[in-house]
Structures are given as C-alpha cells and as structure tokens.
Design a protein around this motif. Structure first.
Motif, short mmCIF file in Angstrom:
data_model
loop_
_atom_site.label_atom_id
_atom_site.label_comp_id
_atom_site.label_asym_id
_atom_site.label_seq_id
_atom_site.Cartn_x
_atom_site.Cartn_y
_atom_site.Cartn_z
N HIS A 193 61.30 19.28 7.94
CA HIS A 193 61.92 20.58 8.18
C HIS A 193 61.28 21.27 9.38
N HIS A 194 59.96 21.21 9.45
CA HIS A 194 59.26 21.86 10.57
C HIS A 194 59.59 21.16 11.90
N ALA A 245 69.77 18.56 7.16
CA ALA A 245 69.18 17.34 7.71
C ALA A 245 67.78 17.10 7.15
N SER A 246 67.01 18.16 6.95
CA SER A 246 65.66 17.97 6.40
C SER A 246 65.72 17.45 4.97
N ILE A 247 66.68 17.91 4.20
CA ILE A 247 66.84 17.43 2.82
C ILE A 247 67.31 15.98 2.82
N VAL A 248 68.33 15.69 3.64
CA VAL A 248 68.88 14.33 3.69
C VAL A 248 67.82 13.35 4.19
N LEU A 249 67.09 13.70 5.23
CA LEU A 249 66.07 12.81 5.77
C LEU A 249 64.93 12.59 4.78
N LEU A 279 55.15 14.82 -6.52
CA LEU A 279 55.86 16.06 -6.21
C LEU A 279 55.29 16.71 -4.95
N VAL A 280 53.97 16.74 -4.85
CA VAL A 280 53.32 17.32 -3.68
C VAL A 280 53.64 16.50 -2.43
N LEU A 281 53.58 15.18 -2.53
CA LEU A 281 53.89 14.33 -1.38
C LEU A 281 55.35 14.45 -0.96
N PHE A 282 56.25 14.58 -1.95
CA PHE A 282 57.67 14.79 -1.64
C PHE A 282 57.86 16.10 -0.88
N LEU A 322 65.18 12.68 1.48
CA LEU A 322 65.71 11.75 0.48
C LEU A 322 65.81 10.33 1.03
N LEU A 323 66.19 10.20 2.28
CA LEU A 323 66.29 8.88 2.91
C LEU A 323 64.91 8.22 3.01
N VAL A 324 63.92 8.97 3.49
CA VAL A 324 62.56 8.43 3.62
C VAL A 324 62.04 7.98 2.25
N TRP A 325 62.20 8.82 1.25
CA TRP A 325 61.70 8.48 -0.08
C TRP A 325 62.48 7.33 -0.71
N THR A 326 63.78 7.27 -0.44
CA THR A 326 64.58 6.18 -0.98
C THR A 326 64.15 4.84 -0.36
N VAL A 327 63.99 4.82 0.95
CA VAL A 327 63.67 3.57 1.64
C VAL A 327 62.23 3.15 1.43
#
Length: 128
Positions: A80-81, A112-116, A69-72, A118-123
């Motif tokens: 986001h930053h 975009a920060s949410i989508v990216l 959770l912390v890493l996510f 999720l994309l990073v964690w998915t891949v």
C-alpha cells in the motif's frame, strides 16, 4: 476591554471525508507501520545470523496465527505504501490531478494493494 475570539481552523468534523483524505492518512500510517515491520525483518535476519537455535523460536512466532496475521498486515502495508508513493510520483508530473482522476487513483491504490497482497500470499505462502 473587549476580548477578541480567534478564528478556528477547520477540523475533521467540518471537512467531508474523501477517499483521497483517507488514503493520505493511510499512507502516513503505513509508513510508520513499515518501521515496526522492518524491525521484525531485522529480528529474523539477526536470529538467522546467530544460528538455527536462535532462529527456531522466531520462526515459531512467525508461523503462529498471530505471527501470520502480523506478516500479512506488513505485506499489505509495504504494498500500500509503495503504491501510494507511485501515486504521488504520478502527481509530481501533474498527471491525474482532476477531481475524478484523484479519486480513481486513490481507489486504485487501495484495491491494488489488497489484490497484490492476496496474490503474494497465495503464490508464496498458501500454495507454496
């Protein structure tokens, strides 16, 4: 003697909340959160440099549900930053400064920060 009351500065109860205001606050908060997340990265790198015996408990911590959770959250904070910085970079060229454009960029930053994330964690985490 008359007491003169000083004018009060406007505050958050007076201002109407806008997405650009929220993203400004989020940008500052993610900047602060990135310091804490970077300390976690230093902890991991330091443990890896010491050896496998020191690295195992750190990996166990990061593999726990709380660590994940912390890493996510750290991943989202970094992205986001970074996107907020790009938004400010665009504004440095006086682009996207109209009211509708400012809001669109702020929403794009959030989405975009949410989508990216999720994309990073998915891949790299969930599938890999």
């Amino acid at each position: 003697m008359t007491v003169r009351s000083r004018p009060l500065s406007p505050h958050l109860q007076i201002y109407r909340w806008t997405i650009t205001m929220a993203m400004s606050i989020a940008h500052r908060a993610t900047g602060i959160a990135n310091y804490a997340g970077t300390l976690l990265l230093v902890l991991w790198l330091g443990a890896a440099a010491i050896g496998q015996e020191a690295l195992n408990p750190v990996n166990d911590l990061f593999a726990s549900w709380f660590g994940q959770l912390v890493l996510f959250a750290y991943t989202w904070s970094l992205l986001h930053h970074m996107l907020g910085g790009l938004r400010h970079f665009i504004w440095d060229f006086t682009l996207g400064m109209e009211p509708g454009q400012r809001e669109a960029l702020a929403w794009a930053n959030l989405v975009a920060s949410i989508v990216l994330t999720l994309l990073v964690w998915t891949v790299f985490v969930w599938v890999g």
